[in-house]
Design an enzyme around this catalytic site. Structure first.
Site, PDB file in Angstrom:
ATOM      1  N   ARG A  17       0.852  -1.308  -0.020  1.00  0.00           N
ATOM      2  CA  ARG A  17       0.038  -0.038   0.077  1.00  0.00           C
ATOM      3  C   ARG A  17       0.948   1.251   0.009  1.00  0.00           C
ATOM      4  O   ARG A  17       0.160   2.119  -0.207  1.00  0.00           O
ATOM      5  CB  ARG A  17      -0.973  -0.027   1.063  1.00  0.00           C
ATOM      6  CG  ARG A  17      -2.125  -1.084   0.918  1.00  0.00           C
ATOM      7  CD  ARG A  17      -3.442  -0.485   1.956  1.00  0.00           C
ATOM      8  NE  ARG A  17      -3.165  -1.121   3.158  1.00  0.00           N
ATOM      9  CZ  ARG A  17      -3.403  -0.788   4.458  1.00  0.00           C
ATOM     10  NH1 ARG A  17      -3.994   0.321   4.441  1.00  0.00           N
ATOM     11  NH2 ARG A  17      -3.211  -1.547   5.651  1.00  0.00           N
ATOM     12  N   THR A  84       3.898 -14.375  10.190  1.00  0.00           N
ATOM     13  CA  THR A  84       4.877 -13.858  11.452  1.00  0.00           C
ATOM     14  C   THR A  84       5.497 -15.051  12.143  1.00  0.00           C
ATOM     15  O   THR A  84       6.628 -14.728  12.503  1.00  0.00           O
ATOM     16  CB  THR A  84       4.072 -13.177  12.151  1.00  0.00           C
ATOM     17  OG1 THR A  84       2.972 -13.774  12.580  1.00  0.00           O
ATOM     18  CG2 THR A  84       3.492 -11.738  11.478  1.00  0.00           C
ATOM     19  N   SER A 105       7.888  -4.939  15.008  1.00  0.00           N
ATOM     20  CA  SER A 105       7.870  -4.970  13.667  1.00  0.00           C
ATOM     21  C   SER A 105       8.362  -3.732  13.022  1.00  0.00           C
ATOM     22  O   SER A 105       8.775  -2.399  13.925  1.00  0.00           O
ATOM     23  CB  SER A 105       6.363  -5.015  13.292  1.00  0.00           C
ATOM     24  OG  SER A 105       5.556  -6.023  13.618  1.00  0.00           O
ATOM     25  N   GLY A 106       9.278  -3.796  12.027  1.00  0.00           N
ATOM     26  CA  GLY A 106      10.072  -2.850  11.690  1.00  0.00           C
ATOM     27  C   GLY A 106       9.259  -1.654  11.017  1.00  0.00           C
ATOM     28  O   GLY A 106      10.016  -0.624  10.733  1.00  0.00           O
ATOM     29  N   ASP A 107       7.956  -1.807  11.125  1.00  0.00           N
ATOM     30  CA  ASP A 107       7.090  -0.776  10.537  1.00  0.00           C
ATOM     31  C   ASP A 107       6.308  -0.126  11.551  1.00  0.00           C
ATOM     32  O   ASP A 107       5.207   0.715  11.458  1.00  0.00           O
ATOM     33  CB  ASP A 107       6.196  -1.136   9.377  1.00  0.00           C
ATOM     34  CG  ASP A 107       5.214  -2.191   9.978  1.00  0.00           C
ATOM     35  OD1 ASP A 107       5.432  -2.900  10.971  1.00  0.00           O
ATOM     36  OD2 ASP A 107       4.368  -2.771   9.088  1.00  0.00           O
ATOM     37  N   LYS A 358      30.667  30.136   1.353  1.00  0.00           N
ATOM     38  CA  LYS A 358      30.831  28.627   1.362  1.00  0.00           C
ATOM     39  C   LYS A 358      32.320  28.768   1.721  1.00  0.00           C
ATOM     40  O   LYS A 358      33.298  29.238   1.035  1.00  0.00           O
ATOM     41  CB  LYS A 358      30.752  28.101  -0.110  1.00  0.00           C
ATOM     42  CG  LYS A 358      31.176  26.572  -0.363  1.00  0.00           C
ATOM     43  CD  LYS A 358      31.786  26.275  -1.629  1.00  0.00           C
ATOM     44  CE  LYS A 358      33.113  26.650  -1.677  1.00  0.00           C
ATOM     45  NZ  LYS A 358      33.847  26.207  -2.836  1.00  0.00           N
ATOM     46  N   ASN A 384      34.415  45.125   5.276  1.00  0.00           N
ATOM     47  CA  ASN A 384      32.908  45.568   5.058  1.00  0.00           C
ATOM     48  C   ASN A 384      33.100  44.903   3.310  1.00  0.00           C
ATOM     49  O   ASN A 384      33.922  45.608   2.666  1.00  0.00           O
ATOM     50  CB  ASN A 384      32.653  46.887   5.291  1.00  0.00           C
ATOM     51  CG  ASN A 384      31.204  47.228   4.638  1.00  0.00           C
ATOM     52  OD1 ASN A 384      30.671  46.466   3.956  1.00  0.00           O
ATOM     53  ND2 ASN A 384      30.455  48.050   5.930  1.00  0.00           N
ATOM     54  N   ASN A 393      36.350  32.084  -7.364  1.00  0.00           N
ATOM     55  CA  ASN A 393      37.295  31.168  -6.663  1.00  0.00           C
ATOM     56  C   ASN A 393      37.647  30.168  -7.518  1.00  0.00           C
ATOM     57  O   ASN A 393      38.478  29.160  -7.235  1.00  0.00           O
ATOM     58  CB  ASN A 393      36.537  30.675  -5.431  1.00  0.00           C
ATOM     59  CG  ASN A 393      35.276  30.405  -5.769  1.00  0.00           C
ATOM     60  OD1 ASN A 393      34.576  30.729  -6.324  1.00  0.00           O
ATOM     61  ND2 ASN A 393      35.017  29.053  -5.167  1.00  0.00           N
ATOM     62  N   TYR A 394      37.040  29.996  -8.848  1.00  0.00           N
ATOM     63  CA  TYR A 394      37.156  28.759  -9.698  1.00  0.00           C
ATOM     64  C   TYR A 394      37.703  29.269 -10.955  1.00  0.00           C
ATOM     65  O   TYR A 394      36.893  30.083 -11.857  1.00  0.00           O
ATOM     66  CB  TYR A 394      35.651  28.132  -9.476  1.00  0.00           C
ATOM     67  CG  TYR A 394      35.567  26.827 -10.552  1.00  0.00           C
ATOM     68  CD1 TYR A 394      36.346  25.683 -10.074  1.00  0.00           C
ATOM     69  CD2 TYR A 394      34.970  26.636 -11.420  1.00  0.00           C
ATOM     70  CE1 TYR A 394      36.361  24.556 -10.739  1.00  0.00           C
ATOM     71  CE2 TYR A 394      34.568  25.579 -12.065  1.00  0.00           C
ATOM     72  CZ  TYR A 394      35.525  24.443 -11.452  1.00  0.00           C
ATOM     73  OH  TYR A 394      35.529  23.270 -12.247  1.00  0.00           O
TER      74      TYR A 394
HETATM   75  C1  UD1 Z   1      -0.258  -9.235  13.153  1.00  0.00           C
HETATM   76  C2  UD1 Z   1      -0.644 -10.019  14.237  1.00  0.00           C
HETATM   77  C3  UD1 Z   1      -2.166  -9.616  14.798  1.00  0.00           C
HETATM   78  C4  UD1 Z   1      -1.878  -8.221  15.338  1.00  0.00           C
HETATM   79  C5  UD1 Z   1      -1.357  -7.358  14.382  1.00  0.00           C
HETATM   80  C6  UD1 Z   1      -0.798  -5.803  14.783  1.00  0.00           C
HETATM   81  C7  UD1 Z   1      -0.166 -12.368  13.458  1.00  0.00           C
HETATM   82  C8  UD1 Z   1      -0.460 -13.744  13.009  1.00  0.00           C
HETATM   83  N1  UD1 Z   1      -0.833 -11.338  13.620  1.00  0.00           N
HETATM   84  O1  UD1 Z   1      -1.179  -9.310  12.021  1.00  0.00           O
HETATM   85  O2  UD1 Z   1      -2.489 -10.353  15.671  1.00  0.00           O
HETATM   86  O3  UD1 Z   1      -3.114  -7.424  15.621  1.00  0.00           O
HETATM   87  O4  UD1 Z   1       0.079  -7.736  13.575  1.00  0.00           O
HETATM   88  O5  UD1 Z   1      -0.369  -4.931  13.702  1.00  0.00           O
HETATM   89  O6  UD1 Z   1       1.152 -12.132  13.672  1.00  0.00           O
HETATM   90  N2  UD1 Z   1       6.150 -10.114   8.417  1.00  0.00           N
HETATM   91  C9  UD1 Z   1       7.298 -10.649   8.035  1.00  0.00           C
HETATM   92  N3  UD1 Z   1       7.126 -11.848   7.462  1.00  0.00           N
HETATM   93  C10 UD1 Z   1       6.141 -12.378   7.201  1.00  0.00           C
HETATM   94  C11 UD1 Z   1       4.987 -11.939   7.696  1.00  0.00           C
HETATM   95  C12 UD1 Z   1       4.865 -10.800   8.192  1.00  0.00           C
HETATM   96  O7  UD1 Z   1       8.353 -10.277   8.195  1.00  0.00           O
HETATM   97  O8  UD1 Z   1       5.980 -13.639   6.716  1.00  0.00           O
HETATM   98  C13 UD1 Z   1       6.188  -8.782   9.161  1.00  0.00           C
HETATM   99  C14 UD1 Z   1       5.615  -7.589   8.126  1.00  0.00           C
HETATM  100  O9  UD1 Z   1       6.524  -7.017   7.713  1.00  0.00           O
HETATM  101  C15 UD1 Z   1       5.078  -6.674   9.275  1.00  0.00           C
HETATM  102  C16 UD1 Z   1       4.879  -7.648  10.747  1.00  0.00           C
HETATM  103  O10 UD1 Z   1       5.446  -8.841  10.366  1.00  0.00           O
HETATM  104  O11 UD1 Z   1       6.107  -5.866   9.604  1.00  0.00           O
HETATM  105  C17 UD1 Z   1       3.426  -7.811  10.733  1.00  0.00           C
HETATM  106  O12 UD1 Z   1       2.977  -8.496   9.870  1.00  0.00           O
HETATM  107  P1  UD1 Z   1       1.464  -8.152   9.024  1.00  0.00           P
HETATM  108  O13 UD1 Z   1       1.242  -8.899   7.726  1.00  0.00           O
HETATM  109  O14 UD1 Z   1       1.303  -6.595   9.234  1.00  0.00           O
HETATM  110  O15 UD1 Z   1       0.542  -8.730  10.347  1.00  0.00           O
HETATM  111  P2  UD1 Z   1      -0.964  -8.711  10.460  1.00  0.00           P
HETATM  112  O16 UD1 Z   1      -1.653  -9.508   9.706  1.00  0.00           O
HETATM  113  O17 UD1 Z   1      -1.297  -7.300  10.684  1.00  0.00           O
END
Ligand code: UD1
Ligand code: CA
Length: 466
Positions: A17, A84, A105-107, A358, A384, A393-394
């Site tokens: 997205r 996950t 989570s990285g995000d 600069k 002044n 300069n160049y």
């Molecule tokens: C997950 C949880 C859910 C929770 C929600 C909160 C699970 C099964 N569900 O759901 O209970 O309410 O987060 O946001 O864990 N990722 C990987 N590899 C994968 C899948 C995901 O690295 O195979 C990473 C994604 O990049 C992301 C994080 O794990 O950073 C969470 O994945 P996402 O798909 O967003 O999980 P949700 O389905 O939202």
């Protein structure tokens, strides 16, 4: 002794997205990658190590992230991404049994280290502990299912939930801590028999309960701390939330912000006492503002040190890049000034509108107030430097230095062709192109002499034949 914490950061997902070529976890908040926020948070928690699980854009993600000294940072790849639980399965072989695994989570960039510490403390080194939250609209999230006695029984994903379970408003945030030795066993029991055919990390909760292990929950009410970034809209919302936090932090220290909603720090800002910042200023890289510094509206300031009492008037752009910029005590800069790498302004220096500096040192009291360029110059005290004057300069191949000694007056619209030295106390007449060094105290003039032709008739416009 509390157990060491090893952090696992899930960052393999695609982030469809975002509609971006860039991997999602490398989009920035406050000038820092989302996943870098997570790593820095782990460092503030004194985690022993961080393992980042990468997949989509793995090479790019791995190249972009850094661990603070004293904390180990490792990467494992998850290909393909089967959920996950599958993600964390890739990491556990790297983790020692004596520790706790904290899954992040990285995000999800804005979790506070205190919150994670409270979660770790709740687990007490023995129990899995979940970070949870009540949401008025829990659609899409995993629900925390509790027994009659209130104890946590399971997490059920939205897609797998019954109507009764969907009515539960307590959701799992995506953050949990589990003793690694136990986690290893439970992960080995995961299957993908569910609505999404994925290996769910959340299923470890039901295994824990089945094994008679109490699962704790730390319920917070600050949704920003667990908010994830899935779209440009959410990225912008969290950017604002982050900036709002920073603004509050600086105001608590006494910094006077004209409007905390129009203030952006994309790096590290250090402020002294009685600093005032007007609206719409952006600070990038490392910026230090000394006591009593005032910044006018609409300034962009990067990689610079502004010393006590310096005043930056509106619409000024300062970027020291790697070399840095220094603005000395009581100096006045702008409006509409530009300070580039290596600009070093001494005390009480004045740099006015449309002046670019600069790689130049200006000693105390020097002034360049209008429409000028100083590049690769060494400017003495009280010089002044006239309107419209420039250092050439160049020469097309190499850069050369211009030295303007103390107390020199450079007239308007002069060109100082480097390398050249203007001797102390000297004067350069307006409109001069100076190619040879001048003696101290001398007046140098180098321009066409004025001619005067009396009763000069201007050419007349010729009438066109009809
Ligand atoms: C997950 C949880 C859910 C929770 C929600 C909160 C699970 C099964 N569900 O759901 O209970 O309410 O987060 O946001 O864990 N990722 C990987 N590899 C994968 C899948 C995901 O690295 O195979 C990473 C994604 O990049 C992301 C994080 O794990 O950073 C969470 O994945 P996402 O798909 O967003 O999980 P949700 O389905 O939202
Ligand atoms: Ca999610």
């Amino acid at each position: 002794m509390s157990k060491p914490v090893d952090v696992v950061v899930m960052a393999a997902g695609k982030g469809t997205r975002m509609k971006s070529q860039r991997p999602k976890v490398l989009h920035r908040i406050g000038g820092r990658a989302l996943a870098q926020h997570v790593i820095d948070c782990a460092a503030r928690l004194s985690a022993r190590s961080v393992v980042v699980i990468t997949g989509h854009g793995a090479a790019q993600v791995e190249a972009a992230l850094r661990a603070p000294a004293a904390m180990s940072l490792r990467f494992v790849r998850q290909e393909p991404q089967l959920g996950t639980g599958h993600a964390v399965q890739q990491a556990v072989p790297l983790l020692a049994d004596d520790g706790l695994t904290l899954v992040l989570s990285g995000d999800v960039p804005l979790t506070r280290p205190e919150t994670l510490q409270a979660l770790v403390d709740l687990g007490a080194g023995e129990h899995p502990a979940l970070l949870t939250l009540d949401l008025p609209d829990p659609t899409g999230y995993g629900r925390v299912v509790r027994g009659a006695d209130g104890s946590v029984q399971a997490i059920v994903e939205h897609k797998d939930a019954t109507d009764a379970q969907r009515a539960i408003t307590e959701i799992y945030s995506g953050i949990m801590v589990v003793p690694t030795r136990l986690l290893r066993g439970w992960l080995a029991r995961l299957d993908n028999r569910n609505a999404q055919s994925e290996y769910y990390l959340t299923d470890v909760v039901k295994f824990a309960v089945a094994d008679g292990c109490t699962v704790k929950a730390h319920r917070i009410d600050d949704a920003v701390q667990v908010a994830g970034v899935n779209s440009p809209q959410q990225l912008a919302e969290l950017e604002r939330a982050h900036q709002h936090r920073l603004a509050s932090h600086f105001m608590q220290q006494g910094v006077r912000l004209a409007d905390p909603a129009r203030f952006d720090v994309r790096g590290e800002l250090v402020c002294g006492q009685d600093v005032e910042i007007d609206v719409n200023c952006v600070f990038e890289g490392h910026v230090e503002l000394g006591d009593g510094v005032r910044i006018g509206a609409n300034c962009v300031i990067a990689n610079a040190r502004l010393e006590a009492g310096a005043v930056i008037h509106p619409f000024t752009h300062i970027d020291g890049e790697a070399l840095g910029v220094r603005v000395g005590p009581g100096a006045l800069v702008g409006p509409f000034a530009r300070l580039r790498p290596g600009a070093d302004l001494g005390a009480e220096v004045h740099i006015g509108n449309f002046v670019e500096v600069k790689n130049s040192t200006l000693a105390a009291g020097a002034k360049a107030n209008h429409l000028a360029y100083l590049g690769d110059a060494t400017v003495g005290e009280r010089v002044n430097y006239g309107a419209g004057s420039i250092t050439a300069n160049y020469d097309g191949a190499n850069k050369h230095r211009t030295v303007i000694e103390a107390d020199v007056h450079v007239g308007s619209n002069c060109v100082l062709v480097a390398p050249v030295t203007i001797g102390a106390g000297g004067t350069v007449g307006a409109g001069s192109t100076i190619t040879k060094s001048t003696e101290p105290g001398a007046l140098a003039v180098a321009r066409g002499c004025q001619a005067s032709i009396a009763n000069w008739q201007r050419p007349q416009k010729q009438k066109k034949p009809v």
